[in-house]
Design an enzyme around this catalytic site. Structure first.
Site, PDB file in Angstrom:
ATOM      1  N   TYR A 139       0.855  -1.182   0.000  1.00 27.69           N
ATOM      2  CA  TYR A 139       0.000   0.000   0.000  1.00 27.69           C
ATOM      3  C   TYR A 139       0.895   1.237   0.000  1.00 27.69           C
ATOM      4  CZ  TYR A 139      -3.403   3.501   1.494  1.00 27.69           C
ATOM      5  OH  TYR A 139      -4.189   4.618   1.555  1.00 27.69           O
ATOM      6  N   ASP A 233       9.394   2.615   0.018  1.00 28.77           N
ATOM      7  CA  ASP A 233       8.338   3.296   0.750  1.00 28.77           C
ATOM      8  C   ASP A 233       8.513   2.930   2.219  1.00 28.77           C
ATOM      9  OD1 ASP A 233       6.119   4.290   1.946  1.00 28.77           O
ATOM     10  OD2 ASP A 233       4.668   3.425   0.539  1.00 28.77           O
ATOM     11  N   LYS A 261       4.245   8.734   8.739  1.00 30.65           N
ATOM     12  CA  LYS A 261       3.939   8.122  10.036  1.00 30.65           C
ATOM     13  C   LYS A 261       4.880   8.528  11.196  1.00 30.65           C
ATOM     14  CE  LYS A 261       0.691   4.856   8.246  1.00 30.65           C
ATOM     15  NZ  LYS A 261       0.687   4.181   6.950  1.00 30.65           N
TER      16      LYS A 261
HETATM   17  C1  LIG Z   1       0.143   4.689   5.515  1.00 34.12           C
HETATM   18  C2  LIG Z   1       0.972   4.390   4.331  1.00 34.12           C
HETATM   19  C3  LIG Z   1       1.033   5.249   3.222  1.00 34.12           C
HETATM   20  C4  LIG Z   1       0.109   6.429   3.079  1.00 34.12           C
HETATM   21  O1  LIG Z   1       0.370   7.418   4.006  1.00 34.12           O
HETATM   22  P1  LIG Z   1      -0.779   8.521   4.283  1.00 34.12           P
HETATM   23  O2  LIG Z   1      -0.108   9.488   5.196  1.00 34.12           O
HETATM   24  O3  LIG Z   1      -1.918   7.775   4.903  1.00 34.12           O
HETATM   25  O4  LIG Z   1      -1.119   9.102   2.958  1.00 34.12           O
HETATM   26  C5  LIG Z   1       1.954   5.004   2.235  1.00 34.12           C
HETATM   27  N1  LIG Z   1       2.767   3.941   2.306  1.00 34.12           N
HETATM   28  C6  LIG Z   1       2.729   3.084   3.326  1.00 34.12           C
HETATM   29  C7  LIG Z   1       3.691   1.939   3.358  1.00 34.12           C
HETATM   30  C8  LIG Z   1       1.813   3.266   4.367  1.00 34.12           C
HETATM   31  O5  LIG Z   1       1.734   2.365   5.357  1.00 34.12           O
END
Ligand SMILES: *Cc1c(COP(=O)(O)O)cnc(C)c1O
Length: 425
Positions: A139, A233, A261
């Site tokens: 994701y 990511d 995060k």
């Molecule tokens: C949460 C998440 C995102 C998206 O981040 P948002 O701040 O919710 O847009 C992207 N990549 C990973 C791996 C995530 O867990």
């Protein structure tokens, strides 16, 4: 009727499905939060929960961490939005560069999704190519080019490609199975138009799926040999698995990194970062356009500075403590489930874990999907009733924080025992 029930009823009238992010909804209705502190959240009915959702991993340092609040309070007195550069943005960028082995320059944005969107545009601008390869179940936020075979809420709701997204966009996103570098190699050999490969170095949006031995180094080698930028990511793994993220933990250098995060420890901030030659393509100096009014806003920046400084200061105790607590929890839960003869798998690393109700190892999208998510929901309901808040979906992860105490852990094991008994029946 509980207050949360009543509020949900009201919320649905003015907010689609009553929630501002789909993962927050669960049957019959989510609890409405009133306040939080340390390892706890209280709902509007004053029920107290031990929090293992932890802002989907953002709160590595726990709720209302003293160092973060002090830094933010100071900044609130100085101003909240300037829209002209600040010294603190330099300080934060230096801290990020100091921690992450592959990062030379940083552009601050607001959300993880914005960071991956920019990372992909950068990769396309750099290579002048079109296609992006992502991995099944990873994701990367809620924008068109990554909302293909995505994990998290889109896997939970069975949405493979979102309505309203264009085929013209999603056809440029190629999908490879996680933990299978041969498939990646095949896709690349068949497509000369690949601009970038984006991956969660530890897959934390399909439950928890660990990269198998050599997978990440193979992905690095294949992308390097083909001159394709590799995007890590690290929105979840950044700061969580080590002060320098998964790239430090595994010793692998991507070309572009995204952070969010834990970077803000509860405040809205994210970053896209990487090698100078790529980052310098961003406007106004370069031709890859990216912009945001709230980017680098001083309040979030002050939270991020305090967050990194705190992590760096306590790192010698922090990561070993989290690993110890995680090992304690997972082995206790594993023993309970085994004693009850419940088919299960537990995947865990550092400060995260997830249980799957299946007798087969969970190593990718399909094996995660094949686990019994109805049993998971049953377990979730009983955990919640017993004051344990984990993310409501099988396709999320249980996150520990520095605020969790030994008491929290033993209460949690007791609640899992009760919950697993219901799963058994
Ligand atoms: C949460 C998440 C995102 C998206 O981040 P948002 O701040 O919710 O847009 C992207 N990549 C990973 C791996 C995530 O867990």
């Amino acid at each position: 009727m509980s207050k949360s029930h009543k509020l949900f009823h009201d919320a649905k009238k003015v907010i689609p499905s009553g929630v501002n992010s789909p993962v927050r909804f669960f049957e019959p209705y989510p609890f409405f939060a009133k306040k939080s502190d340390g390892s706890h959240i209280w709902d509007e009915d004053n029920k107290k929960y031990i929090d293992f959702c932890n802002g989907y991993g953002a709160l590595l340092l726990g709720h209302r961490r003293k160092e973060i609040l002090t830094s933010v309070s100071k900044q609130l007195k100085q101003g909240t939005l300037f829209c002209t550069p600040t010294n603190s943005e330099i300080e934060l960028s230096k801290l990020i560069i100091g921690n992450f082995p592959s990062i030379e320059k940083v552009r601050l944005v607001n959300t993880g999704g914005e960071a991956t969107m920019t990372a992909i545009r950068l990769a396309r601008g750099f290579t002048k190519k079109k296609k992006i390869i992502k991995f099944e179940g990873c994701y990367h936020g809620a924008h068109d080019s990554v909302l293909v075979k995505a994990g998290s809420g889109s896997a939970h709701n069975g949405i493979s490609v979102s309505d309203g997204g264009l085929d013209e966009v999603s056809k440029n996103t190629l999908v490879a199975p996680y933990n299978n570098s041969e498939e990646l190699e095949k896709i690349i050999s068949k497509n000369k138009d690949v601009a970038g490969v984006i991956i969660e170095p530890i897959l934390a949006n399909m439950g928890l799926i660990l990269p198998q031995k050599n997978f990440l180094s193979d992905v690095r080698k294949i992308t390097k040999d083909n001159n394709i930028p590799l995007i890590f990511d690290e929105v979840v793994t950044g700061f969580r698995v080590s002060p320098g993220g998964a790239q430090q933990y595994f010793g692998i250098k991507p070309d572009i990194t995204t952070l969010a995060k834990t970077l803000g420890s509860g405040f809205v901030i994210a970053a896209v970062a990487g090698k100078k030659e790529i980052m310098n393509l961003l406007s106004p100096g370069g031709k890859v356009y990216q912009a945001s009014t709230y980017a680098g806003n001083p309040v979030s920046v002050s939270a991020a500075i305090a967050s990194i400084k705190t992590i760096n200061k306590i790192k010698n105790q922090l990561y070993s403590k989290l690993e110890k607590y995680n090992a304690f929890l997972t082995s206790a839960i594993d023993d309970l489930a085994s004693d009850m003869k419940i088919s299960h798998q537990i995947n865990s690393t550092s400060s995260m874990f997830q249980i799957f109700f299946t007798d087969k190892p969970v190593t990718d999208y399909i094996s995660s999907k094949n686990a019994d998510s109805k049993k998971f929901k049953k377990m979730f309901d009983v955990l919640l009733k017993n004051g344990i808040f984990i993310a409501p979906s099988q396709f999320e992860v249980v996150f520990l924080s520095d605020a969790h105490t030994k008491d929290d852990l033993s209460n949690t094991v007791n609640a899992y025992e009760t919950a697993l008994k219901t799963v058994k029946n």
